[in-house]
Design an enzyme around this catalytic site. Structure first.
Site, PDB file in Angstrom:
ATOM      1  N   HIS A   1       0.819  -1.211   0.000  1.00  0.00           N
ATOM      2  CA  HIS A   1       0.000   0.000   0.000  1.00  0.00           C
ATOM      3  C   HIS A   1       0.855   1.264   0.000  1.00  0.00           C
ATOM      4  O   HIS A   1       1.897   1.313   0.658  1.00  0.00           O
ATOM      5  CB  HIS A   1      -0.932   0.001   1.212  1.00  0.00           C
ATOM      6  CG  HIS A   1      -2.009  -1.021   1.141  1.00  0.00           C
ATOM      7  ND1 HIS A   1      -3.224  -0.777   0.547  1.00  0.00           N
ATOM      8  CD2 HIS A   1      -2.061  -2.306   1.575  1.00  0.00           C
ATOM      9  CE1 HIS A   1      -3.986  -1.866   0.627  1.00  0.00           C
ATOM     10  NE2 HIS A   1      -3.298  -2.809   1.242  1.00  0.00           N
TER      11      HIS A   1
ATOM     12  N   ILE B   1      -1.670  -6.344  14.019  1.00  0.00           N
ATOM     13  CA  ILE B   1      -1.151  -6.018  12.681  1.00  0.00           C
ATOM     14  C   ILE B   1      -2.147  -6.475  11.624  1.00  0.00           C
ATOM     15  O   ILE B   1      -2.173  -7.628  11.211  1.00  0.00           O
ATOM     16  CB  ILE B   1       0.230  -6.669  12.448  1.00  0.00           C
ATOM     17  CG1 ILE B   1       1.157  -6.404  13.630  1.00  0.00           C
ATOM     18  CG2 ILE B   1       0.823  -6.139  11.149  1.00  0.00           C
ATOM     19  CD1 ILE B   1       1.487  -4.953  13.886  1.00  0.00           C
TER      20      ILE B   1
END
Length: 578
Positions: free
Chosen positions: A135, A426
């Site tokens: 990303h 996470i």
């Protein structure tokens, strides 16, 4: 903490129709206790509390549904003493991309590193069940750890991919506008890009967008393009990280679950596992969806993971014409659902991935897929690419994301246990953030271990890992030379993906060897094609049986209990009996 904060949270819960929830404190965090009638209410209560928590850093949510047993991890059946008495400098709990990246980074130092993974292979959780997108960080809120590590991690992938010899392409992403007014968002994108910093962000007009992405729906009014978006194979990265860690001295213990933790004062002194008791100097909790359970075993519970399932569909490579990039419709983030909303992604291997969805679930290891989720995903994303078709789907998969109620990462030392570090909560963009998180965790570890003297560098550390040769991607001359040196690389086993006997044998002989049919699939893609292993799986199973010296029926599809047979069908012994 202040009673005012507790009262404020209680009022917010009552306003949300969640009265009856007991609000308290645990290890410096906000604690919710009681029962609620639906899991959606449990998650909503945690989110409401997180939004009004005041000075409390985290929410511990002990709410559950009435009459149901607690959710427990699936434990390995294996019992032995292989690790009894082990005294590593660092024990890393969790063999996903975060744990493997940390283990590799720790190997830069003169440390004895042991990675513990409860499954039969690495990358069997979220690290093999995501879209593989690196990303750009354009959607991340400044000031969060997601933003910090996502931006830093993205910038590390060109070098990391070269060192590990994994395919990686910066294929760019498009956030597509469906209304003219959405162009007013462009300055906000530019501001985020400057603050990131995020390179290669620009506005794309409707005419240019339709020229660059001809399969995009004609309603498109333009887009924001981000050049730093990338794509790779997420489980390929995890395998490469683990292999390089082992090459540099780390040990990987599979089928190893932490079942108990001893603590004396402010230090962990022992990890009890199904394979013996380990006494590390330092522990790193990178246990994914079970990271909060590890914290609780250490008497350090201060956050809660609420599992969020994402389901994706993989399309045949013939649908690859839809895009060479990543396509998503603005607004790309739903702040109420804490999800980017998914998209249409061209994978590193040329398939099209559609999704993922985002559904809050109670079970943490339920990777089942459900048709309504798949249908909803196609309905949503076919608006972006009208020629998107479920007829091109070759498989589906689901993965569980390890979200905290604060919707941010937890990275760093425990506030109460001196030799315990966390890389927890996470979720996306965890794959992107992995190398940056690993770098900081290694620095925290060195600092914590320096109480007995300075920790030196590993003079023999080699960041380079040589990949398995891929004949199908070589030039004709290079392929001929490889086959001449090893004829196994000239015998195709998986016709869909062009995978050879040599590649499969290499996967079975690596530093972290494949030990199942799915393990081979994760390493060299045998069985990943249109037929999904219908033709090549028997041949792959034969090679595994020969390499491991076991009967064919004992070859496993995946983890424990997934043997492809029950025993010989004619004559001989069967399960120890005649």
């Amino acid at each position: 903490m202040s009673q005012t904060d507790l009262a404020r949270v209680g009022r917010a819960l009552r306003r949300a129709g969640l009265g009856g929830v007991a609000v308290g404190e645990l290890n410096g965090s906000l604690l919710l206790e009681g029962t609620l009638p639906a899991w959606a209410d449990v998650v909503r209560a945690g989110s409401v509390a997180a939004a009004h928590r005041g000075r409390y850093p985290h929410v511990v949510n002990h709410l559950d549904l009435p009459g149901l047993p607690p959710v427990e991890p699936q434990s390995p059946r294996l019992r032995d003493s292989a690790l009894e008495g082990a005294r590593p400098d660092v024990a890393v709990i969790g063999g996903g991309v975060i744990g493997c990246a940390i283990a590799r980074e720790l190997c830069r130092y003169d440390l004895d590193v042991l990675l513990l993974e409860k499954e039969s292979d690495i990358a069997m959780g979220a690290s093999s069940r995501n879209d593989g997108m690196i990303h750009p960080g354009i959607d991340l809120r400044a000031g969060t750890l997601k933003h910090r590590y996502g931006i830093a991690g993205n910038a590390m992938f060109d070098q990391l991919a070269a060192e590990l010899e994994i395919p990686f392409v910066r294929n760019g992403s498009y956030i597509i506008f469906s209304a003219a007014w959405e162009r007013l968002l462009v300055p906000a994108f530019y501001l985020r890009a400057r603050r990131g910093p995020i390179p290669g962000v620009r506005y794309v007009s409707r005419r240019e967008l339709l020229r660059l992405q001809p399969e995009v729906a004609p309603w498109a009014k333009g887009a924001v393009y981000t050049a730093s978006s990338g794509i790779l194979c997420p489980y390929g990265l995890t395998v490469a990280l683990a292999e390089n860690a082992v090459q540099n001295g780390a040990r990987v213990s599979l089928l190893t679950a932490v079942t108990g933790i001893e603590r004396q004062g402010d230090r962990v002194t022992a990890l009890h596992t199904n394979r013996g008791t380990v006494r590390p100097r330092l522990v790193v909790d990178a246990a994914g969806v079970w990271a909060d359970r590890i914290a609780a075993l250490a008497g350090d519970e201060f956050f809660t993971i609420h599992p969020r399932k994402g389901t994706s569909s993989i399309l045949d490579k013939k649908a690859g014409y839809l895009t060479a990039s990543v396509l998503a419709k603005a607004p790309f983030a739903d702040v109420r659902q804490h999800t980017k909303g998914g998209g249409i992604v061209r994978t590193i291997d040329g398939n099209i991935l559609v999704g993922p969805t985002a559904v809050e679930v109670r079970q943490r290891e339920d990777n089942s897929t459900h048709q309504p989720q798949i249908d909803a995903s196609f309905e949503k994303h076919s608006k972006v690419a009208p020629h998107l078709s479920e007829r091109d789907v070759i498989t589906y998969f689901s993965g569980i994301r390890a979200a905290t109620y604060e919707e941010d990462f937890i990275v760093g030392p425990s506030p109460r246990v001196r030799n315990l570090l966390y890389a927890a909560g996470i979720q996306s963009p965890g794959l992107t953030a992995a190398p940056a998180i690993a770098k900081d965790i290694a620095a925290f570890a060195v600092k914590a271990l320096s109480d007995r003297g300075p920790v030196g560098l590993n003079p023999h550390f080699d960041p380079h890992r040589t990949a398995i040769p891929r004949p199908s991607e070589m030039t004709a001359e290079a392929r001929e030379a490889l086959i001449e040196s090893d004829p196994d690389f000239g015998e195709v086993v998986c016709r869909c993906e062009g995978i050879t006997r040599g590649e499969i044998l290499a996967a079975l002989r690596r530093p972290v060897p494949a030990n199942s049919i799915d393990g081979v699939k994760r390493r060299v893609r045998a069985g990943m094609g249109r037929c999904q292993g219908g033709f090549c799986s028997p041949a792959v199973a034969q090679l595994i049986a020969q390499e491991q010296g076991i009967p064919l029926w004992q070859v496993r599809r995946s983890g424990e209990g997934s043997e492809i047979g029950f025993g010989p069908t004619k004559g001989g012994e069967r399960d120890g009996t005649v």
